[in-house]
Design an enzyme around this catalytic site. Structure first.
Site, PDB file in Angstrom:
ATOM      1  N   ARG A   1       0.837  -1.212   0.000  1.00  3.61           N
ATOM      2  CA  ARG A   1       0.000   0.000   0.000  1.00  3.61           C
ATOM      3  C   ARG A   1       0.868   1.258   0.000  1.00  3.61           C
ATOM      4  NH1 ARG A   1      -5.222  -0.050   2.196  1.00  3.61           N
ATOM      5  NH2 ARG A   1      -4.864   1.795   3.466  1.00  3.61           N
TER       6      ARG A   1
ATOM      7  N   ARG B   1       9.797   5.675  -3.045  1.00  2.50           N
ATOM      8  CA  ARG B   1      10.146   6.629  -4.103  1.00  2.50           C
ATOM      9  C   ARG B   1      11.602   7.031  -4.029  1.00  2.50           C
ATOM     10  NH1 ARG B   1       5.771  10.042  -2.326  1.00  2.50           N
ATOM     11  NH2 ARG B   1       3.845   9.225  -3.278  1.00  2.50           N
TER      12      ARG B   1
ATOM     13  N   ARG C   1      -8.994  -7.020  13.228  1.00  2.00           N
ATOM     14  CA  ARG C   1      -8.181  -6.258  14.148  1.00  2.00           C
ATOM     15  C   ARG C   1      -9.020  -5.076  14.601  1.00  2.00           C
ATOM     16  NH1 ARG C   1      -4.438  -7.552  17.530  1.00  2.00           N
ATOM     17  NH2 ARG C   1      -2.809  -5.993  17.728  1.00  2.00           N
TER      18      ARG C   1
ATOM     19  N   ARG D   1      -0.066   5.374  16.349  1.00  3.74           N
ATOM     20  CA  ARG D   1       0.060   6.744  15.831  1.00  3.74           C
ATOM     21  C   ARG D   1      -0.688   7.738  16.700  1.00  3.74           C
ATOM     22  NH1 ARG D   1      -2.694   5.010   9.982  1.00  3.74           N
ATOM     23  NH2 ARG D   1      -4.489   3.990  10.882  1.00  3.74           N
TER      24      ARG D   1
ATOM     25  N   GLU E   1      -3.846   6.036  18.959  1.00  2.00           N
ATOM     26  CA  GLU E   1      -4.526   4.875  18.361  1.00  2.00           C
ATOM     27  C   GLU E   1      -3.844   3.583  18.815  1.00  2.00           C
ATOM     28  OE1 GLU E   1      -5.413   5.647  14.216  1.00  2.00           O
ATOM     29  OE2 GLU E   1      -5.220   3.511  13.771  1.00  2.00           O
TER      30      GLU E   1
ATOM     31  N   TYR F   1      -9.720  -5.062   2.688  1.00  2.00           N
ATOM     32  CA  TYR F   1      -9.013  -3.894   3.216  1.00  2.00           C
ATOM     33  C   TYR F   1      -9.201  -2.743   2.211  1.00  2.00           C
ATOM     34  CZ  TYR F   1      -4.929  -1.635   5.532  1.00  2.00           C
ATOM     35  OH  TYR F   1      -4.073  -0.802   6.204  1.00  2.00           O
TER      36      TYR F   1
ATOM     37  N   ASP G   1     -10.194   1.068   0.822  1.00  2.00           N
ATOM     38  CA  ASP G   1     -10.211   2.494   1.148  1.00  2.00           C
ATOM     39  C   ASP G   1     -11.550   3.094   0.716  1.00  2.00           C
ATOM     40  OD1 ASP G   1      -7.765   2.904   2.433  1.00  2.00           O
ATOM     41  OD2 ASP G   1      -6.686   2.912   0.533  1.00  2.00           O
TER      42      ASP G   1
HETATM   43  P1  FAD Z   1     -18.296   1.069   7.619  1.00  2.00           P
HETATM   44  O1  FAD Z   1     -17.873   2.484   7.571  1.00  2.00           O
HETATM   45  O2  FAD Z   1     -17.676   0.167   8.630  1.00  2.00           O
HETATM   46  O3  FAD Z   1     -19.882   1.054   7.799  1.00  2.00           O
HETATM   47  C1  FAD Z   1     -20.588  -0.107   8.138  1.00  2.00           C
HETATM   48  C2  FAD Z   1     -21.705   0.302   9.084  1.00  2.00           C
HETATM   49  O4  FAD Z   1     -22.539  -0.828   9.301  1.00  2.00           O
HETATM   50  C3  FAD Z   1     -21.198   0.741  10.446  1.00  2.00           C
HETATM   51  O5  FAD Z   1     -21.681   2.033  10.743  1.00  2.00           O
HETATM   52  C4  FAD Z   1     -21.743  -0.306  11.404  1.00  2.00           C
HETATM   53  O6  FAD Z   1     -22.131   0.230  12.648  1.00  2.00           O
HETATM   54  C5  FAD Z   1     -22.952  -0.812  10.631  1.00  2.00           C
HETATM   55  N1  FAD Z   1     -23.334  -2.173  10.999  1.00  2.00           N
HETATM   56  C6  FAD Z   1     -22.544  -3.264  11.004  1.00  2.00           C
HETATM   57  N2  FAD Z   1     -23.241  -4.337  11.419  1.00  2.00           N
HETATM   58  C7  FAD Z   1     -24.501  -3.906  11.673  1.00  2.00           C
HETATM   59  C8  FAD Z   1     -25.664  -4.540  12.146  1.00  2.00           C
HETATM   60  N3  FAD Z   1     -25.682  -5.840  12.449  1.00  2.00           N
HETATM   61  N4  FAD Z   1     -26.800  -3.812  12.316  1.00  2.00           N
HETATM   62  C9  FAD Z   1     -26.786  -2.477  12.040  1.00  2.00           C
HETATM   63  N5  FAD Z   1     -25.715  -1.820  11.585  1.00  2.00           N
HETATM   64  C10 FAD Z   1     -24.572  -2.532  11.404  1.00  2.00           C
HETATM   65  N6  FAD Z   1      -9.913   4.939   3.809  1.00  2.00           N
HETATM   66  C11 FAD Z   1      -9.368   5.909   3.049  1.00  2.00           C
HETATM   67  O7  FAD Z   1      -9.715   6.035   1.871  1.00  2.00           O
HETATM   68  N7  FAD Z   1      -8.439   6.786   3.561  1.00  2.00           N
HETATM   69  C12 FAD Z   1      -8.012   6.723   4.853  1.00  2.00           C
HETATM   70  O8  FAD Z   1      -7.175   7.527   5.288  1.00  2.00           O
HETATM   71  C13 FAD Z   1      -8.567   5.698   5.683  1.00  2.00           C
HETATM   72  N8  FAD Z   1      -8.181   5.577   6.961  1.00  2.00           N
HETATM   73  C14 FAD Z   1      -8.729   4.602   7.747  1.00  2.00           C
HETATM   74  C15 FAD Z   1      -8.313   4.500   9.061  1.00  2.00           C
HETATM   75  C16 FAD Z   1      -8.858   3.535   9.899  1.00  2.00           C
HETATM   76  C17 FAD Z   1      -8.399   3.436  11.325  1.00  2.00           C
HETATM   77  C18 FAD Z   1      -9.829   2.621   9.382  1.00  2.00           C
HETATM   78  C19 FAD Z   1     -10.404   1.549  10.265  1.00  2.00           C
HETATM   79  C20 FAD Z   1     -10.238   2.706   8.065  1.00  2.00           C
HETATM   80  C21 FAD Z   1      -9.699   3.695   7.231  1.00  2.00           C
HETATM   81  N9  FAD Z   1     -10.103   3.834   5.898  1.00  2.00           N
HETATM   82  C22 FAD Z   1      -9.542   4.814   5.115  1.00  2.00           C
HETATM   83  C23 FAD Z   1     -11.118   2.915   5.303  1.00  2.00           C
HETATM   84  C24 FAD Z   1     -12.538   3.465   5.360  1.00  2.00           C
HETATM   85  O9  FAD Z   1     -12.907   3.668   6.717  1.00  2.00           O
HETATM   86  C25 FAD Z   1     -13.471   2.437   4.729  1.00  2.00           C
HETATM   87  O10 FAD Z   1     -13.085   2.114   3.428  1.00  2.00           O
HETATM   88  C26 FAD Z   1     -14.952   2.886   4.662  1.00  2.00           C
HETATM   89  O11 FAD Z   1     -15.323   3.732   5.699  1.00  2.00           O
HETATM   90  C27 FAD Z   1     -15.795   1.636   4.679  1.00  2.00           C
HETATM   91  O12 FAD Z   1     -17.156   1.940   4.486  1.00  2.00           O
HETATM   92  P2  FAD Z   1     -18.227   0.785   4.690  1.00  2.00           P
HETATM   93  O13 FAD Z   1     -19.551   1.399   4.411  1.00  2.00           O
HETATM   94  O14 FAD Z   1     -17.832  -0.417   3.940  1.00  2.00           O
HETATM   95  O15 FAD Z   1     -18.089   0.343   6.224  1.00  2.00           O
HETATM   96  N1  UDP Z   2       3.397   0.561   7.950  1.00  2.00           N
HETATM   97  C1  UDP Z   2       4.591   0.492   8.632  1.00  2.00           C
HETATM   98  N2  UDP Z   2       5.129   1.619   9.160  1.00  2.00           N
HETATM   99  C2  UDP Z   2       4.510   2.827   9.056  1.00  2.00           C
HETATM  100  C3  UDP Z   2       3.285   2.901   8.370  1.00  2.00           C
HETATM  101  C4  UDP Z   2       2.757   1.729   7.836  1.00  2.00           C
HETATM  102  O1  UDP Z   2       5.172  -0.587   8.752  1.00  2.00           O
HETATM  103  O2  UDP Z   2       5.052   3.827   9.569  1.00  2.00           O
HETATM  104  C5  UDP Z   2       2.839  -0.704   7.397  1.00  2.00           C
HETATM  105  C6  UDP Z   2       1.919  -1.405   8.403  1.00  2.00           C
HETATM  106  O3  UDP Z   2       2.043  -2.798   8.224  1.00  2.00           O
HETATM  107  C7  UDP Z   2       0.546  -0.926   7.989  1.00  2.00           C
HETATM  108  C8  UDP Z   2       0.692  -0.906   6.472  1.00  2.00           C
HETATM  109  O4  UDP Z   2       2.050  -0.437   6.265  1.00  2.00           O
HETATM  110  O5  UDP Z   2      -0.478  -1.794   8.423  1.00  2.00           O
HETATM  111  C9  UDP Z   2      -0.281  -0.030   5.732  1.00  2.00           C
HETATM  112  O6  UDP Z   2      -0.168   1.294   6.211  1.00  2.00           O
HETATM  113  P1  UDP Z   2      -1.355   2.361   6.071  1.00  2.00           P
HETATM  114  O7  UDP Z   2      -0.837   3.666   6.537  1.00  2.00           O
HETATM  115  O8  UDP Z   2      -1.884   2.260   4.697  1.00  2.00           O
HETATM  116  O9  UDP Z   2      -2.394   1.763   7.128  1.00  2.00           O
HETATM  117  P2  UDP Z   2      -3.873   2.224   7.541  1.00  2.00           P
HETATM  118  O10 UDP Z   2      -3.905   3.737   7.500  1.00  2.00           O
HETATM  119  O11 UDP Z   2      -4.803   1.569   6.583  1.00  2.00           O
HETATM  120  O12 UDP Z   2      -4.007   1.695   8.923  1.00  2.00           O
END
Ligand code: FAD
Ligand code: UDP
Length: 374
Positions: free
Chosen positions: A173, A177, A250, A281, A301, A349, A351
């Protein structure tokens, strides 16, 4: 007798909201439910001290697709934020993603050739020909020094597993560079929606029935009679009563702190890449929107193993889980009138841009229409 709704949409995250918006536009009556007390799923922001706090982790929108970029821009304007996290390894600061700034700080190398020579030397010493897991993939991309200081500790905290047991794709991911560019993403379009992500979801769900604090599994029998079709975005193993076993996820715990300073760490994202610091982080939210408030809110986090009742943030896509998921997917394909989508129901996984893309694909299929060229 015809049901009250055309679609029951389980989950008010990006997948559910995108599908609901498109279905509503086509005159279909939708009911969106969520077990949380708010809409938005994991992109939800909470206003604390006038700052949009990304409640479920930092979210930076990025995509290479002009179509997806234009699509989200109909709901909000995006600012010019570019993600450039820094890594703190035992007090030493390095730029991310891995680029000439990182290599220079680590080895004193100045030219791309010097950096490549150093990496090639370490790769040869490690003797990896075909990387089979995250550890081997990382060493073959950036060498052992970077692996030891910036990857191993962070990765093993994040996933709670040895880097040699994790799939290689996770580390791919991140860009590597050989120029001095600290942009974390290679995508053409990037930014944060002005005013936060809630605005996007609120606009998508405008005029649509939404019920919060409702768990689909608690009221399944009644809910199923209310709609002709279901769009399910929760955990796929839960949907099928874990009949092929439990998938692993996780989870995370977030600890917010308010500080009486206008600038706590000088950057939105600082990764702690050593193995001892228990969090991965610290996010300082105001920097996503160039905030000028007197105070600041930071979030630590902490990754934790998922247990029933916790939020399942990340699928763990190793061979064991992928095999179990395959069985659920095959079963899901046989269900009439149920659409499975999003990060949890497809155990991917993903985005944000990929989730929106997948929701639009589901709309194309459902309504026999064409929305995306790519
Ligand atoms: P979700 O947002 O998980 O929505 C699913 C919903 O369903 C939830 O609100 C949940 O409560 C509900 N639900 C589940 N089961 C039930 C049930 N039984 N009954 C009623 N409701 C239910 N993406 C990026 O592009 N850029 C980023 O920088 C980025 N950072 C991230 C950082 C973190 C820590 C995490 C965890 C994810 C990140 N993502 C990022 C990914 C992004 O969050 C997801 O791709 C996106 O939000 C997923 O949307 P979704 O609708 O699939 O799921
Ligand atoms: N990663 C790492 N060091 C860093 C940042 C990321 O080893 O400083 C690795 C780690 O395994 C992580 C993966 O790269 O799970 C993807 O990173 P990303 O920032 O895309 O994770 P997310 O924001 O989805 O948690």
């Amino acid at each position: 007798m015809k049901s009250k709704y055309d679609f029951l949409i389980v989950g008010a995250g990006l997948f559910g909201a995108t599908f609901a918006f498109e279905a509503n536009k086509r005159g279909k009556k939708c009911l969106v439910i969520d077990r949380r007390n708010h809409i938005g799923g994991n992109v939800y922001c909470e206003n604390i001290e006038g700052i949009n706090v990304h409640k479920y982790g930092a979210h930076i929108f990025h995509t290479n697709s002009k179509e997806i970029w234009e699509y989200v821009n109909q709901f909000a304007e995006f600012n010019r934020y570019t993600n450039s996290p820094i890594a703190n390894y035992k007090g030493e600061i390095f730029n991310l993603p891995f680029n000439m700034n990182t290599f220079n700080k680590l080895w004193g190398v100045v030219t791309p050739k010097e950096a490549m020579d150093k990496i090639n030397e370490q790769r040869a010493e490690a003797g990896i020909i075909e990387p089979k897991n995250l550890e081997e993939q990382a060493i073959s991309l950036v060498g052992t020094d970077i692996y030891e200081k910036l990857i191993k500790g962070y990765t093993e905290k994040q996933w709670g597993r040895s880097a040699s047991e994790l799939p290689a794709f996770i580390i791919k991911r991140l860009p590597v560079r050989f120029n001095y560019d600290n942009n974390y993403f290679n995508d053409k379009y990037q930014g944060i929606p002005e005013g936060g992500y809630n605005k996007i979801i609120e606009k998508m769900l405008e005029g649509i029935d939404v019920k919060l604090n409702i768990d689909f599994f608690r009221e399944r029998n009644d809910l199923e009679t209310q709609a002709e079709k279901i769009v399910f975005t929760g955990m796929i193993d839960e949907f099928f009563n874990y009949q092929f076993g439990k998938l692993e996820y996780r989870s995370l715990q977030f600890e917010n702190e308010i500080h009486q300073t206008d600038n706590y760490q000088g950057n939105a994202v600082v990764n702690y890449t050593d193995s001892k610091t228990p969090y991965t982080r610290i996010i300082e939210h105001k920097h996503f929107e160039f905030g000028t408030q007197d105070k600041t809110v930071i979030t630590k986090e902490y990754p934790v193993e998922w247990a029933p009742g916790d939020e399942p943030y990340y699928p763990i896509n190793n061979d064991k889980n992928n095999l179990i998921y395959k069985k659920y997917r095959e079963l899901s394909e046989k269900q009439n009138n149920i659409i499975f989508g999003g990060r949890l129901a497809t155990y991917k996984y993903y985005d944000m841009h990929q989730v929106i893309g997948a929701a639009l694909k589901a709309v194309e299929k459902e309504f026999d229409t064409s929305l995306l060229n790519e």
